[in-house]
Design an enzyme around this catalytic site. Structure first.
Site, mmCIF file in Angstrom:
data_model
loop_
_atom_site.group_PDB
_atom_site.id
_atom_site.type_symbol
_atom_site.label_atom_id
_atom_site.label_comp_id
_atom_site.label_asym_id
_atom_site.label_seq_id
_atom_site.Cartn_x
_atom_site.Cartn_y
_atom_site.Cartn_z
ATOM 1 N N PHE A 37 0.805 -1.215 0.000
ATOM 2 C CA PHE A 37 0.000 0.000 0.000
ATOM 3 C C PHE A 37 0.841 1.270 0.000
ATOM 4 O O PHE A 37 0.552 2.214 -0.717
ATOM 5 C CB PHE A 37 -0.928 0.021 1.230
ATOM 6 N N GLN A 70 -1.981 -8.450 8.870
ATOM 7 C CA GLN A 70 -2.657 -7.261 8.366
ATOM 8 C C GLN A 70 -3.084 -7.447 6.913
ATOM 9 O O GLN A 70 -3.754 -6.580 6.355
ATOM 10 C CB GLN A 70 -1.713 -6.053 8.471
ATOM 11 N N ILE A 123 -4.915 -8.995 3.522
ATOM 12 C CA ILE A 123 -6.259 -9.455 3.169
ATOM 13 C C ILE A 123 -6.229 -10.504 2.066
ATOM 14 O O ILE A 123 -7.273 -10.977 1.634
ATOM 15 C CB ILE A 123 -7.127 -8.273 2.717
ATOM 16 N N HIS A 166 -7.461 -7.360 9.412
ATOM 17 C CA HIS A 166 -8.152 -6.438 8.511
ATOM 18 C C HIS A 166 -9.128 -7.150 7.587
ATOM 19 O O HIS A 166 -9.574 -6.572 6.601
ATOM 20 C CB HIS A 166 -7.137 -5.640 7.699
ATOM 21 N N CYS A 196 -26.976 -9.326 -2.828
ATOM 22 C CA CYS A 196 -27.359 -10.558 -2.151
ATOM 23 C C CYS A 196 -28.584 -11.192 -2.818
ATOM 24 O O CYS A 196 -29.622 -10.531 -2.975
ATOM 25 C CB CYS A 196 -27.660 -10.271 -0.686
#
Length: 256
Positions: free
Chosen positions: A36, A107, A109, A125, A157
């Site tokens: 990041f 941390q 994902i 996270h 959904c």
């Protein structure tokens, strides 16, 4: 790094009765995933004249999910193109040998720890591997979401019609309180705390290794750049790939 430093670290690893690990984006860069905060990381780029940090804000996502998914299509929904690397493998071996009593707090994902086979993984996270309905809480797989995103369809959904979001912590959302409680306990008084590929900037995860230090734990930091905790660390290595290869070699030789 001197071989004697590795020798003393391995000795501490072998003798530790309580070891906890924190991993960050640095280890994923070995697999080719952008981090990041580096000079060419995700936050250095723009998407449609927008900052990535703004796109990852929960309020923005709820108002403009199409922008997020347009960005995430190529940024995150290609994660299965990347494979676990030597650091993920070493942590899986350490777990199998009973050397990670407190597990892996990450941390990241990207789900690479679990895809490598580690069992005791705590994703601070969240993870891109799951999506959840913001209305009814139904859970959906990575593949289910990816198939829609690849067709430029906003995931909704099928049960209640609610907006589906990846099960990650956006800006403006809090971390899971039960997971933070688990982390606080695990980073309290360990024999050894290993930090891998984290700049130790993002809170509250960044404070966990300091909690370990303050309660008497020895700290090993493996990270390319400096961190605020370096002055307290017993060991500091700056090459994750080298650390992974040397640690794997040690584990293969050890009779643990």
């Amino acid at each position: 790094m001197r071989e004697s430093d590795y020798t003393s670290f391995f000795d501490a690893l072998d003798k530790s009765k309580k070891t906890v690990v924190l991993t960050g984006a640095g280890i994923s860069t070995l697999s080719g995933i952008k981090d990041f905060r580096s000079s060419n990381g995700l936050y250095s780029q723009e998407f449609g004249h927008m900052r990535v940090e703004d796109i990852l804000d929960i309020d923005f996502f709820l108002k403009h999910p199409s922008v997020f998914y347009s960005w995430a299509k190529d940024a995150w929904y290609n994660m299965h193109d990347y494979k676990p690397n030597v650091v993920h493998r070493v942590l899986r071996i350490m777990e199998e040998k009973g050397l990670l009593s407190e597990g892996i707090f990450t941390q990241n994902i990207d789900g690479l720890h679990t895809r490598e086979g580690s069992k005791n993984v705590f994703e601070l996270h969240g993870t891109i591997e799951r999506s959840i309905c913001t209305k009814c809480g139904e859970s959906f797989s990575f593949q289910w979401t990816k198939e829609l995103v690849d067709r430029d369809v906003i995931p909704m959904c099928p049960h209640c019609g609610g907006l589906v979001k990846p099960d990650i912590v956006f800006y403006g959302e809090g971390l899971d309180s039960s997971l933070l409680y688990k982390a606080d306990k695990s980073f309290l008084s360990p024999d050894l705390c290993i930090v891998l590929g984290s700049s130790l900037v993002v809170q509250p995860a960044a404070s966990l290794p300091y909690r370990a230090f303050r309660s008497g734990g020895k700290i090993c930091i493996v990270n390319r750049d400096e961190t605020y905790l370096d002055e307290y660390a017993h060991w500091h290595f700056d090459d994750l790939d080298e650390w992974g290869r040397k640690t794997e070699e040690h584990l293969q030789k050890a009779s643990i």
